[in-house]
Design a protein around this motif. Structure first.
Motif, PDB file in Angstrom:
ATOM      1  N   ILE A  83       0.682  -1.222  -0.066  1.00  0.00           N
ATOM      2  CA  ILE A  83       0.080   0.052  -0.056  1.00  0.00           C
ATOM      3  C   ILE A  83       0.750   1.266  -0.039  1.00  0.00           C
ATOM      4  CG2 ILE A  83      -1.689   1.223   1.233  1.00  0.00           C
ATOM      5  CD1 ILE A  83      -2.471  -1.448   2.531  1.00  0.00           C
ATOM      6  N   ASP A  84       0.608   2.110  -0.799  1.00  0.00           N
ATOM      7  CA  ASP A  84       1.046   3.368  -0.975  1.00  0.00           C
ATOM      8  C   ASP A  84       0.156   4.651  -0.518  1.00  0.00           C
ATOM      9  OD1 ASP A  84       3.259   2.324  -1.944  1.00  0.00           O
ATOM     10  OD2 ASP A  84       2.899   2.709  -4.166  1.00  0.00           O
ATOM     11  N   ALA A  85       0.475   5.478   0.531  1.00  0.00           N
ATOM     12  CA  ALA A  85      -0.416   6.541   1.037  1.00  0.00           C
ATOM     13  C   ALA A  85       0.718   7.605   1.539  1.00  0.00           C
ATOM     14  CB  ALA A  85      -1.465   5.994   1.962  1.00  0.00           C
ATOM     15  N   ASP A  86       0.027   8.687   1.891  1.00  0.00           N
ATOM     16  CA  ASP A  86       0.907   9.659   2.718  1.00  0.00           C
ATOM     17  C   ASP A  86       0.803   9.391   4.133  1.00  0.00           C
ATOM     18  OD1 ASP A  86       1.452  11.494   0.325  1.00  0.00           O
ATOM     19  OD2 ASP A  86      -0.560  11.644   0.193  1.00  0.00           O
ATOM     20  N   PHE A 165       4.686   7.819   5.150  1.00  0.00           N
ATOM     21  CA  PHE A 165       5.231   6.992   3.950  1.00  0.00           C
ATOM     22  C   PHE A 165       6.748   6.637   4.093  1.00  0.00           C
ATOM     23  CE2 PHE A 165       7.426   6.896  -0.126  1.00  0.00           C
ATOM     24  CZ  PHE A 165       6.771   6.058  -0.820  1.00  0.00           C
ATOM     25  N   THR A 166       7.627   7.638   4.633  1.00  0.00           N
ATOM     26  CA  THR A 166       8.852   7.275   4.705  1.00  0.00           C
ATOM     27  C   THR A 166       9.288   5.917   5.836  1.00  0.00           C
ATOM     28  OG1 THR A 166       9.568   9.399   4.099  1.00  0.00           O
ATOM     29  CG2 THR A 166      11.289   8.081   5.242  1.00  0.00           C
ATOM     30  N   PHE A 167       8.238   6.183   6.857  1.00  0.00           N
ATOM     31  CA  PHE A 167       8.467   5.274   8.011  1.00  0.00           C
ATOM     32  C   PHE A 167       8.126   4.062   7.578  1.00  0.00           C
ATOM     33  CE2 PHE A 167       7.193   2.492  11.338  1.00  0.00           C
ATOM     34  CZ  PHE A 167       7.798   2.629  12.452  1.00  0.00           C
ATOM     35  N   VAL A 168       6.913   3.760   6.749  1.00  0.00           N
ATOM     36  CA  VAL A 168       6.637   2.704   6.234  1.00  0.00           C
ATOM     37  C   VAL A 168       7.240   1.766   5.369  1.00  0.00           C
ATOM     38  CG1 VAL A 168       4.553   1.509   4.902  1.00  0.00           C
ATOM     39  CG2 VAL A 168       3.994   2.833   6.906  1.00  0.00           C
ATOM     40  N   LYS A 169       7.943   2.636   4.437  1.00  0.00           N
ATOM     41  CA  LYS A 169       8.773   2.063   3.349  1.00  0.00           C
ATOM     42  C   LYS A 169      10.289   1.760   3.802  1.00  0.00           C
ATOM     43  CE  LYS A 169       5.083   1.934   0.685  1.00  0.00           C
ATOM     44  NZ  LYS A 169       4.690   0.788   0.282  1.00  0.00           N
ATOM     45  N   THR A 170      10.661   2.266   4.843  1.00  0.00           N
ATOM     46  CA  THR A 170      12.096   2.190   5.396  1.00  0.00           C
ATOM     47  C   THR A 170      11.962   1.260   6.606  1.00  0.00           C
ATOM     48  OG1 THR A 170      11.964   4.322   6.659  1.00  0.00           O
ATOM     49  CG2 THR A 170      12.847   4.100   4.360  1.00  0.00           C
ATOM     50  N   ALA A 312      11.933   9.966   1.227  1.00  0.00           N
ATOM     51  CA  ALA A 312      10.818  11.140   1.314  1.00  0.00           C
ATOM     52  C   ALA A 312      11.201  11.981   0.269  1.00  0.00           C
ATOM     53  CB  ALA A 312      11.727  11.880   2.651  1.00  0.00           C
ATOM     54  N   LEU A 313      12.249  11.858  -0.331  1.00  0.00           N
ATOM     55  CA  LEU A 313      12.419  12.904  -1.569  1.00  0.00           C
ATOM     56  C   LEU A 313      11.498  12.198  -2.925  1.00  0.00           C
ATOM     57  CD1 LEU A 313      13.957  15.119  -3.430  1.00  0.00           C
ATOM     58  CD2 LEU A 313      15.680  13.254  -3.742  1.00  0.00           C
ATOM     59  N   PHE A 314      11.687  10.995  -2.930  1.00  0.00           N
ATOM     60  CA  PHE A 314      10.622  10.033  -3.853  1.00  0.00           C
ATOM     61  C   PHE A 314       9.295  10.460  -3.687  1.00  0.00           C
ATOM     62  CE2 PHE A 314       8.357   6.248  -4.625  1.00  0.00           C
ATOM     63  CZ  PHE A 314       8.376   6.188  -6.062  1.00  0.00           C
ATOM     64  N   ARG A 315       8.990  10.369  -2.350  1.00  0.00           N
ATOM     65  CA  ARG A 315       7.442  10.799  -2.155  1.00  0.00           C
ATOM     66  C   ARG A 315       7.083  12.194  -2.571  1.00  0.00           C
ATOM     67  NH1 ARG A 315       3.074   8.228  -2.709  1.00  0.00           N
ATOM     68  NH2 ARG A 315       1.296   8.830  -1.665  1.00  0.00           N
ATOM     69  N   GLY A 320       4.208  15.795  -6.304  1.00  0.00           N
ATOM     70  CA  GLY A 320       4.417  17.193  -7.036  1.00  0.00           C
ATOM     71  C   GLY A 320       4.074  16.927  -8.342  1.00  0.00           C
ATOM     72  N   ARG A 321       3.768  15.791  -8.981  1.00  0.00           N
ATOM     73  CA  ARG A 321       3.368  15.565 -10.420  1.00  0.00           C
ATOM     74  C   ARG A 321       2.194  16.243 -10.507  1.00  0.00           C
ATOM     75  NH1 ARG A 321       6.222   9.505 -11.206  1.00  0.00           N
ATOM     76  NH2 ARG A 321       8.206  10.183 -11.117  1.00  0.00           N
TER      77      ARG A 321
END
Length: 321
Positions: A83-86, A165-170, A312-315, A320-321
């Motif tokens: 799952i991807d989310a903010d 998001f950063t916590f979940v993915k790392t 974090a930069l990736f998210r 921003g797109r």
């Protein structure tokens, strides 16, 4: 699609509900989170339930997925991967955590915190929870971890949390079962993440709902997890402490042999002397091991910071797109 400004775009919120045989309560839990967070997507991961948990959750509008690997840690690993989310809100399907606290928890994540902890112990937990060994275990784990990391976290083992998001993915999920919450807290303290504790109104399971916790078995797993993570995250005090104890014992035996030699001019206890020297050597080796592993642990923390910054930069670039 046109570009979307990071400041004006609506954050994506995911509610994560790992479930195993929760047909009595899952419908109400899904409804409550839909009411509290109307724009959120509620995910129910069914962990080999033998009742109607998955069916009821789907009927209430949840996204239902199956996780065949048994254990809460395995379910959370799958959720974090899929799952991807903010903002992620994790709760249980047993209706013990109030959904109306979720918006405030999500707001704290959006402010910049890495993890928000739903603190049961500052409110109603000890009145609602009728299992004295669980209460004792919570206090024991809390004291052990806070003492080791010089922290002041009130509720180490709560299952109600919010994540970025950063916590979940790392975050590397290593545990298989209920000890995963303890692992999360230790991971956060070790890496100096931004934590926020929010008192919540805990309520015990409704009548007829059966807890999946094994007081003795899960307690042993939690303590073994603490032991393992102390060894990995705090190798200097762990190995050097053991080494110092062995060295002191060796010096004590050596001193007794030296006193006999001073009195008689003879070494009468060669086995004791040999054993004492071996204890001193083993202690020194453990101290050196602690120093080497401490350097490795610090390098791991540096690598984690770099990895977190990359995610974090990736998210941000995606938003921003």
């Amino acid at each position: 699609m046109g570009s979307m400004n990071l400041q004006t775009s609506r954050p994506q919120i995911a509610v994560l509900l790992p479930c195993y045989n929760e047909e009595l309560t899952i419908g109400k839990v899904v409804q409550d989170f839909h009411a509290a967070l109307p724009d959120a997507t509620v995910y129910v991961y069914d962990n080999n339930s033998t009742d109607r948990t998955a069916q009821i959750a789907a009927e209430q509008g949840a996204v239902v997925r199956a996780e065949p690997r048994q254990g809460k840690g395995n379910v959370i690993r799958a959720m974090f991967e899929d799952i991807d989310a903010d903002v992620y809100i994790m709760a249980d399907g047993d209706d013990t955590y109030p959904a109306d606290a979720a918006p405030k928890m999500a707001a704290k994540i959006l402010e910049g915190y890495d993890m928000v902890i739903g603190d049961r112990l500052s409110s109603t937990y000890f009145q609602e929870n009728k299992r004295p060994f669980h209460n004792f275990g919570n206090k024991l784990v809390r004291g052990s971890i806070n003492g080791l990391f010089s922290a002041h976290v009130t509720d180490i083992m709560t299952g109600y949390r919010a994540f970025s998001f950063t916590f979940v993915k790392t975050y590397p999920v290593l545990s298989h079962g209920f000890e995963v919450e303890t692992e999360m807290t230790i991971h956060s303290l070790n890496n100096n993440l931004r934590l926020y504790e929010m008192p919540i109104q805990y309520r015990d399971r409704p009548e007829g709902s059966v807890s999946k916790l094994d007081t003795v078995g899960d307690g042993i797993k939690v303590m073994s997890t603490i032991f393992r993570m102390i060894r990995e995250y705090k190798p200097m005090p762990f190995f050097s402490g053991l080494g110092l104890l062995l060295s002191l014992a060796g010096f004590g035996f050596t001193l007794s042999v030296m006193i006999d030699f001073y009195r008689t001019g003879m070494v009468a206890r060669f086995p004791t002397l040999i054993g004492a020297v071996m204890l001193v050597i083993a202690g020194l080796l453990l101290i050196i091991t602690g120093i080497i592993l401490d350097v490795t642990a610090k390098n791991d923390r540096k690598a984690f910071i770099v990895e977190s910054n990359r995610f974090a930069l990736f998210r941000r670039s995606q938003r921003g797109r």
